[in-house]
Design a protein around this motif. Structure first.
Motif: not given
Lengths: 415, 95
Positions: B36-37, B40-41, B45
């Motif tokens: 997920d990180e 999302a990045d 981001y």
């Protein structure tokens, strides 16, 4: 010394040669440590300090500001306050801000000149009217005031509209409780009230770094020395990513310039706020008499705070199309404010991966109207460690869980 | 207003262009390994530098072709224009 502002104190100081007024807030120099430090002396930072002291009894706190208080976006916006959002989370949050604004002059004993003159959002075709109808329904379901008006009613309520515009006016959505306030007064009023409760307001103090040990914040390094604290709130919209990077924190925010203009001042001629998304017009008249004109975001990332000729031309064309009577007026000033843009046009208010470091940012183009609620909720978070229910959905985790609050597409208003 | 040197048409005003955001973003993969990180990045981001930013532009009211621009976000100075598929030039290259 005269502290409280009232008709009586005006008369007394008038007779006294105006010698007894106390400065609105104390000049403060940083102590070695505080229970909490707020970075950013704009509306959100100062409101956070006020509510930390008022609601949570934390008075050993400081607001540190790189320049002067209210000198960033708080002093560079178009001063409109409204809560015409679509989703329950955002509608409730921004309407709470509006409610606090309604009582703020009395609360702070400082006239913020909040004028609830309504905002008229024009529909120029059948589909535009359907969207306004949908928006009005959403607002009413969320407990926010909204009125749908036909073309005759719009013309009766908004003076000076073009009789035969290229984009015909079919009707409008009005939020009667919306309006404008004096932006500087919001910053000064919160600063004065916070200072009165013991908060140190430290200007010309830039944060250069963070002290972090074992994933927990221990203090901030500033141009005036190190300040120890385990509780830091960042409220520096426009520069959020640059400040957070100093703590090793990344934020899903991009910075853009938002363009705005004022005309030369004229006598009162427009007693409401007018928004016409189709013609790119966002217009109100300040108490000084200037037409305050909001335009859009620059199309590229920017930290320049620089005016834009293409936007100036587009905004002027929109105003003149709707109000031919303004065609011979001249621009007095143009400027840009730096805004934090998030992917879903919903603010970021919550924890960061660093323990004790909290973020208030991502306000897009609508941070001013959120000031009381942004301060209220960041203060709650810093004092209790728990998100305020009104801001529970605004945390950074939504970008990983996918629980975005997508006002960018829902409310259809440029943020 | 920016003066942008389209590599196909020459120098034109900012009005003719649209900015497509950060260049050189790589989709993470293979997709089964993306947590997920990282996702999302990839989605949300972005770099937001005070200084040089590499970004994609399209000459929307001209040749409608995409290209890369290295531009300073504080001064708005354009340091380099280079084609899609080209690797990043050394910082500070002047077109």
């Amino acid at each position: 010394m005269t502290r409280r502002y009232s008709a009586l104190s005006l008369i007394r100081e008038g007779l006294n040669g105006q010698r007894g007024w106390e400065p609105a807030w104390r000049e403060a120099t940083p102590k070695a440590g505080y229970d909490a430090v707020i970075i950013g002396g704009g509306g959100h930072g100062l409101a956070t300090a006020y509510y930390l002291a008022k609601n949570h009894g934390m008075t050993n706190i400081a607001v540190i500001e790189r320049g002067w208080i209210g000198g960033g976006n708080t002093g560079r916006n178009t001063t409109v306050i409204r809560s015409n959002y679509f989703f329950p989370e955002t509608a409730q949050f921004f309407d709470f801000a509006l409610k606090l604004y309604e009582g703020l002059s009395r609360e702070l004993n400082y006239n913020i000149m909040f004028s609830q003159r309504g905002i008229w959002i024009l529909g120029h075709d059948r589909h535009g009217m359907e969207m306004l109808n949908r928006s009005a329904n959403a607002m009413l379901l969320n407990g926010v005031d909204a009125e749908l008006h036909d073309a005759t009613s719009v013309r009766k309520n908004v003076p000076g509209l073009n009789d035969n515009p290229r984009f015909p006016i079919h009707g409008a959505l009005n939020q009667p409780r919306a309006g404008t306030a004096r932006h500087d007064a919001v910053a000064w009023g919160y600063a004065r009230a916070a200072s009165r409760l013991g908060v140190d307001i430290i200007q010309n103090c830039e944060v250069t770094g963070f002290l972090i040990a074992n994933g927990k914040v221990r203090g901030v390094e500033t141009s005036l020395g190190t300040i120890g604290t385990g509780n830091v709130g960042m409220a520096v919209a426009g520069h959020s990513t640059a400040l957070a990077a100093k703590a090793g924190v990344r934020l899903p925010i991009s910075s853009y310039g938002l363009q705005a203009f004022v005309s030369e001042p004229v006598k009162p001629c427009l007693d409401t706020v007018l928004l016409s998304p189709a013609t790119g017009t966002y217009l109100s008249q300040s108490d000084k008499g200037e037409l305050v004109i909001g335009a859009g975001l620059d199309i590229f990332l920017s930290y320049a705070q620089r005016g834009s000729l293409p936007w100036m031309e587009r905004a002027a064309a929109g105003v003149v199309e709707l109000f031919p009577g303004f065609s011979r007026m001249r621009f007095l000033r143009q400027w840009a404010g730096l805004v934090d843009v998030t992917h879903d046009s919903t603010p970021i208010l919550g924890r960061t991966p660093v323990d004790g470091l909290y973020v208030n940012g991502g306000w897009g183009t609508g941070g001013f109207k959120a000031i009381p609620a942004g301060g209220w909720c960041l203060a709650h978070l810093m004092a209790t460690g728990q998100s305020h229910p009104l801001a529970a959905g605004f945390g950074l985790e939504r970008f990983q869980t996918g629980a975005l609050i997508d006002e960018a597409s829902a409310a259809g208003i440029a943020h | 207003m920016l003066l942008i040197n389209c590599p196909y048409c020459g120098p034109r005003a900012e009005l003719e262009f649209r900015c497509g955001g950060e260049s050189h973003i790589q989709r993470p993969g293979p997709h089964g390994d993306v947590d997920d990180e990282a996702w999302a990045d990839y989605l949300f981001y972005r770099q937001n530098p005070k200084g040089e930013h590499r970004e994609r532009w399209v000459h929307a009211a001209g040749c409608r072709r995409w290209f890369n621009v290295a531009r300073d976000t504080i001064t708005h100075r354009i340091n380099a224009v280079y084609l899609m598929g080209e690797s990043m030039p050394v910082t500070g290259d002047v077109q």
